[in-house]
Enzyme design. Structure first.
Site, PDB file in Angstrom:
ATOM      1  N   ASP A   1      -5.326  -4.861   6.536  1.00 45.76           N
ATOM      2  CA  ASP A   1      -6.525  -4.250   5.967  1.00 45.76           C
ATOM      3  C   ASP A   1      -7.605  -5.314   5.780  1.00 45.76           C
ATOM      4  O   ASP A   1      -8.760  -5.142   6.175  1.00 45.76           O
ATOM      5  CB  ASP A   1      -6.156  -3.615   4.612  1.00 45.76           C
ATOM      6  CG  ASP A   1      -7.286  -2.784   4.053  1.00 45.76           C
ATOM      7  OD1 ASP A   1      -8.160  -2.357   4.835  1.00 45.76           O
ATOM      8  OD2 ASP A   1      -7.314  -2.560   2.831  1.00 45.76           O
TER       9      ASP A   1
ATOM     10  N   ASP B   1      -2.352 -17.509   5.528  1.00 52.12           N
ATOM     11  CA  ASP B   1      -3.497 -18.308   5.069  1.00 52.12           C
ATOM     12  C   ASP B   1      -4.031 -19.196   6.191  1.00 52.12           C
ATOM     13  O   ASP B   1      -5.243 -19.297   6.427  1.00 52.12           O
ATOM     14  CB  ASP B   1      -3.149 -19.119   3.810  1.00 52.12           C
ATOM     15  CG  ASP B   1      -1.729 -19.664   3.836  1.00 52.12           C
ATOM     16  OD1 ASP B   1      -1.016 -19.464   4.845  1.00 52.12           O
ATOM     17  OD2 ASP B   1      -1.326 -20.301   2.844  1.00 52.12           O
TER      18      ASP B   1
ATOM     19  N   TYR C   1       0.810  -1.221   0.000  1.00 45.01           N
ATOM     20  CA  TYR C   1       0.000   0.000   0.000  1.00 45.01           C
ATOM     21  C   TYR C   1       0.842   1.268   0.000  1.00 45.01           C
ATOM     22  O   TYR C   1       0.307   2.355   0.100  1.00 45.01           O
ATOM     23  CB  TYR C   1      -0.916   0.027   1.222  1.00 45.01           C
ATOM     24  CG  TYR C   1      -2.101  -0.904   1.149  1.00 45.01           C
ATOM     25  CD1 TYR C   1      -2.265  -1.803   0.102  1.00 45.01           C
ATOM     26  CD2 TYR C   1      -3.071  -0.879   2.141  1.00 45.01           C
ATOM     27  CE1 TYR C   1      -3.348  -2.661   0.057  1.00 45.01           C
ATOM     28  CE2 TYR C   1      -4.165  -1.727   2.099  1.00 45.01           C
ATOM     29  CZ  TYR C   1      -4.299  -2.624   1.057  1.00 45.01           C
ATOM     30  OH  TYR C   1      -5.377  -3.459   1.021  1.00 45.01           O
TER      31      TYR C   1
END
Ligand code: NAD
Length: 367
Positions: free
Chosen positions: A254, A230, A130
């Site tokens: 996020d 994961d 980001y």
């Protein structure tokens, strides 16, 4: 002569756009009901500021936050296609708010699948995918990068590829790790779970993980565990009650903070904060909800709980607890709710009910 009550705290209040002013007013009345002495410095940002000052984030608003160091902020509408930088990104960068903090707690009377969720997500706010370093497919810069990568890394990348760079630094990671440990200690959290994918991204996620692990000895009263992202996501979906504090790089943070919002009942209930060493901005997770703005339909609980986080941050933990307990009480009672929770009450009515309850709770805890 009457006693003059001295103002103890100054806080910038940014009502924001859409439902922002309605929910911010409700939060202000709840916080004032705790009798913590606050002078509110009201400043504009977003569409409201654009109309008045020609800027989404006027300098006087930033100055007020710099001066008061703390802000409570309503949501802001990001105008699409105007070329303006998002207000939230601007705030993060200008004030170096490197930590995003989002608690997710199962609230009483809100039907959810997992009843015992009580965790907090701490997300690094400035680096990772980001950071905004991008190369558009077909651009001369992308072509130059492709050629460099051929030489540096031995990869022949496809000519029609676009690129986004993922920087994670020791500097950026150290401060978020330190922040997370300090947060855990202050807020009686026992275990930090670091999410990563260091087997695939050795030099970015791997660095994040090893930096976090290097702090383990210094803070040995807090447990530190590491999980592949994961695997962590799968466990979070099935057993969220097993987690206490999640420490995550920007992108995973996020995504997982939204998963956590979903786990505890949705947008109208989730508070948040963006914090740096010098300044802190508290705000609900939801947006400006233009579809319901100005109708008294918005749930003010997310910003009220953000206000409780703000009270704790400025050293008023008893008032913070009173606000949280007042929210719990009103939700559990179930009489006064906004339509998103199946009720018919207005934003103001919910705010008033919580304020009344908070006032009673504070009166009981004060000598
Ligand atoms: P949104 O959160 O505003 O709305 C999504 C849905 O949730 C809508 O149906 C809305 O009615 C509902 N909702 C949101 N908050 C609610 C509340 N307190 N009570 C009851 N219902 C609520 O998301 P969006 O529609 O994607 O975004 C609208 C605007 O908000 C956009 O301009 C976006 O950029 C902005 N936004 C700002 C922030 C922020 O300032 N931090 C965060 C997210 C989105």
């Amino acid at each position: 002569m009457g006693k003059v009550r001295r103002v103890k705290h100054r806080v910038t209040l940014i009502p924001g756009d859409g439902i922002g002013p309605e929910v911010a007013q409700a939060a202000r009345s709840v916080i004032d009901a705790t009798r913590v002495s606050i002078e509110w410095v009201v400043r504009q940002a977003g569409q409201t500021a654009l109309n008045e000052f020609g800027e989404l984030m006027p300098a006087q608003t930033l100055d007020a936050i710099r001066e008061t160091r703390v802000a409570l902020k309503g949501p802001i509408t990001t105008p699409v296609g105007t070329g303006f930088r998002s207000v939230n990104v601007a705030l993060r960068q200008e004030l170096d708010l490197f930590a995003a903090v989002r608690p997710a707690r199962a609230l009483p009377g809100v039907p959810i699948r997992h009843a015992h969720v009580d965790l907090v997500v701490i997300r690094e706010n400035t680096e990772d995918l980001y950071q905004g370093i991008e190369f558009e497919r077909g651009s001369p810069q992308a072509e130059a990068l492709r050629q460099k990568l051929r030489v540096l890394a031995g990869y022949d990348l496809r000519a029609d590829a676009g690129f986004t760079v993922k920087p994670i630094s020791v500097y950026g990671t150290k401060r978020i790790v330190r922040f997370a440990f300090e947060y855990a200690r202050t807020n009686r959290r026992r275990k930090i779970t670091v999410g990563h994918k260091s087997n695939v991204m050795r030099y970015s996620d791997g660095l994040f993980l090893s930096t976090a692990q290097s702090y383990r000895r210094e803070w040995d009263d807090v447990e530190l565990e590491a999980m592949q992202i994961d695997n962590l996501t799968s466990h979070l979906a099935s057993h969220p009650e097993n987690f206490d504090l999640l420490l995550l790089p920007n992108l995973y943070g996020d995504i997982l903070s939204d998963v956590c919002a979903g786990l505890v009942g949705g947008l109208g209930l989730i508070p948040g904060a963006n914090i740096g060493w010098e300044y802190a901005v508290f705000e609900p997770v939801h947006g400006s909800a233009p579809d319901i703005a100005g109708q008294g339909l918005a749930n003010p609980i997310a910003i009220i709980l953000s206000g409780a986080m703000m009270l704790r941050h400025i050293g008023e933990p008893a008032a913070a607890l009173a606000v949280e307990h007042a929210v719990d009480f009103i939700l559990e009672e179930g009489r006064i709710r906004t339509p998103d929770l199946g009720g018919q009450a207005t934003t103001t009515q919910v705010g008033e009910a919580i304020a009344e309850r908070a006032q009673v709770l504070v009166a009981h805890t004060r000598p």
